[in-house]
Write an enzyme that holds these catalytic residues in place. Structure first.
Site, PDB file in Angstrom:
ATOM      1  N   HIS A 113       0.552  -1.348   0.112  1.00  0.00           N
ATOM      2  CA  HIS A 113       0.069  -0.147   0.005  1.00  0.00           C
ATOM      3  C   HIS A 113       0.626   1.116  -0.464  1.00  0.00           C
ATOM      4  O   HIS A 113       1.890   1.064   0.463  1.00  0.00           O
ATOM      5  CB  HIS A 113      -1.148   0.056   1.193  1.00  0.00           C
ATOM      6  CG  HIS A 113      -1.735   0.847   1.117  1.00  0.00           C
ATOM      7  ND1 HIS A 113      -1.954   2.009   1.860  1.00  0.00           N
ATOM      8  CD2 HIS A 113      -3.773   0.917   0.910  1.00  0.00           C
ATOM      9  CE1 HIS A 113      -3.762   3.111   1.296  1.00  0.00           C
ATOM     10  NE2 HIS A 113      -3.501   2.233   1.107  1.00  0.00           N
ATOM     11  N   ASP A 141      -7.720  -3.992  -0.974  1.00  0.00           N
ATOM     12  CA  ASP A 141      -8.435  -4.441  -1.915  1.00  0.00           C
ATOM     13  C   ASP A 141      -8.151  -6.078  -2.960  1.00  0.00           C
ATOM     14  O   ASP A 141      -8.885  -6.420  -3.232  1.00  0.00           O
ATOM     15  CB  ASP A 141      -7.562  -3.695  -3.138  1.00  0.00           C
ATOM     16  CG  ASP A 141      -7.586  -1.958  -3.176  1.00  0.00           C
ATOM     17  OD1 ASP A 141      -8.839  -1.926  -2.575  1.00  0.00           O
ATOM     18  OD2 ASP A 141      -6.584  -1.815  -3.102  1.00  0.00           O
TER      19      ASP A 141
END
Length: 429
Positions: free
Chosen positions: A306, A363
């Site tokens: 991330h 995600d």
């Protein structure tokens, strides 16, 4: 006396105030920089630029901390439903029982769409992306609900807030029904927020439908962990559009468009596309892991690591348990889930991934859960928008109430040609 930072340019030294946030974050106030020096800052993508101060969400990427209005997201996910978290974000406090009951009642009052709005769906191609439909219909709400468009009127803003939260699941579910040729299902106000959405998505008039409680719980968690993430691309878009005093519907429609991009809300869709690619290539996970490790190979694993969180994504930690529970309960003989679980194992145990902090992010898990719930891939980002809606509203509302509000107008450093002489068309080569 506050601290200052010094900036030297030519023969002048400028003192700039250092602003400290409530969690110790520091920022240099450059609002007087151009007026005093003629300089602007240049920061592609605004990655080092604070556009505002905000009291809504705090995140610390190094420590994996995410808090809404001071409350850790882990505690909210364990103790609240999505509607309660929405109230917290929008109205700056956890509601008491009477306030929460009134909020739920106000939302249920507005779940149905104006009947004329349903005709919009006939104008879209059957294969239209639901995010295009979502943004279009939300923007059109400003034409159907002109009684509550004034950003400076708190009562009108409240009505628009209730309408948006209530109607977005209906708009989203209708876009899915349009794509598969099934009749629209009216909302059922005796159901919870997530139950109602799943019913509108999957029920048909010819038979009864009851949402699986584990499906409802998983969806509720997904909406909560996506509810806000401070000044991300779509939130900044909502604030920028709203800074012109555009109404709430127009501002949210713009945020939906920003979220659509594969580098933002579309990342979970891209993650499932990657899993499908591996499946189509014989489900050889090791091959793709080696490709990801090869510095000369352009392949990258979607759904790992991330930009903000450097050690772990607290949102992924919350929904991993729900993901494992769903896959175990469903016991699906489906290669996609087997591939996802193998990739997860590698990322959590392989030294290459651990060293580079390429852990499964929100995600990755959300894409797998959506698929397990039977949500079509094109609808993934739509559900992200449903979750992010209260955060967008909270930021729009906070900005409108700010005493220092200004219309957003970034500067630039021009790099084009200097003054050119006009050439008549007959003399151009």
């Amino acid at each position: 006396m506050s601290e200052t930072a010094k900036l030297s340019y030519k023969n002048e030294t400028l003192e700039l105030d250092v602003i400290e946030g409530s969690e110790g974050e520091l920022g240099v106030d450059i609002s007087a920089l151009r007026a005093k020096t003629g300089l602007i800052t240049l920061d592609e993508g605004y990655v080092n630029t604070g556009s505002t101060t905000s009291a809504i969400t705090f995140l610390d990427g190094e420590c994996g901390i995410l808090r809404y209005r001071g409350y850790p997201v882990e505690e909210l996910a364990a103790n609240c439903d999505f509607v309660e978290v929405s109230y917290l974000l929008i109205y700056d406090k956890l509601p008491n029982q009477a306030e929460l009951d009134d909020f739920r009642k106000a939302i249920r009052k507005h779940t149905m769409l104006h009947e004329d709005m349903k005709s919009f769906y006939n104008g879209f191609p059957r294969d239209a992306h639901p995010m295009a439909i979502l943004s279009s219909v939300v923007g059109a709400m400003s034409t159907f609900y002109q009684d509550a468009l004034d950003p400076s009127d708190p009562d009108q803003v409240n009505v628009s807030i209730h309408r948006l939260i209530a109607k977005l699941p209906t708009i989203a579910a209708y876009s899915h029904k349009k794509s598969i040729g099934q009749p629209f299902m009216y909302p059922s106000n005796d159901l919870s927020y997530c139950e109602n959405f799943l019913r509108m998505m999957f029920a048909v008039p010819a038979e009864g439908y009851t949402a699986d409680p584990d499906f409802v719980k998983a969806l509720n968690l997904l909406l909560i962990v996506h509810a806000d993430h401070e000044q991300n691309c779509s939130t900044s878009t909502v604030r920028m559009v709203g800074s012109s005093n555009a109404n709430l519907f127009a501002s949210i429609a713009a945020g939906i468009c920003a979220l659509w991009g594969p580098l933002h809300g579309g990342a979970n869709e891209a993650c499932v596309a990657m899993l499908e690619k591996i499946r189509e290539d014989g489900s050889d996970v090791e091959k793709y892991v080696n490709m990801a490790k090869d510095k000369d190979n352009n392949f990258r694993l979607m759904g790992f690591g991330h930009r903000v969180y450097k050690n772990f994504d607290p949102r992924a930690t919350i929904i991993k348990t729900a993901c494992d529970k769903l896959l175990a309960k469903l016991d699906l003989d489906y290669p996609l889930f087997e591939i996802a679980q193998k990739l997860e194992y590698v990322a959590l145990n392989d030294e290459y991934f651990i060293k580079r902090k390429l852990y499964p992010n929100v995600d990755f898990y959300s894409g797998v859960i959506y698929r397990a719930l039977g949500i079509p891939v094109q609808m993934f980002t739509v559900l992200f928008a449903m979750g992010r809606l209260p955060g967008w509203i909270a930021h729009w509302k906070e900005m409108q109430a700010s005493t220092t509000k200004k219309i957003c107008r970034p500067r630039q450093v021009y790099t084009g040609p200097t003054k050119l002489n006009f050439v008549p068309i007959k003399d151009r080569k």
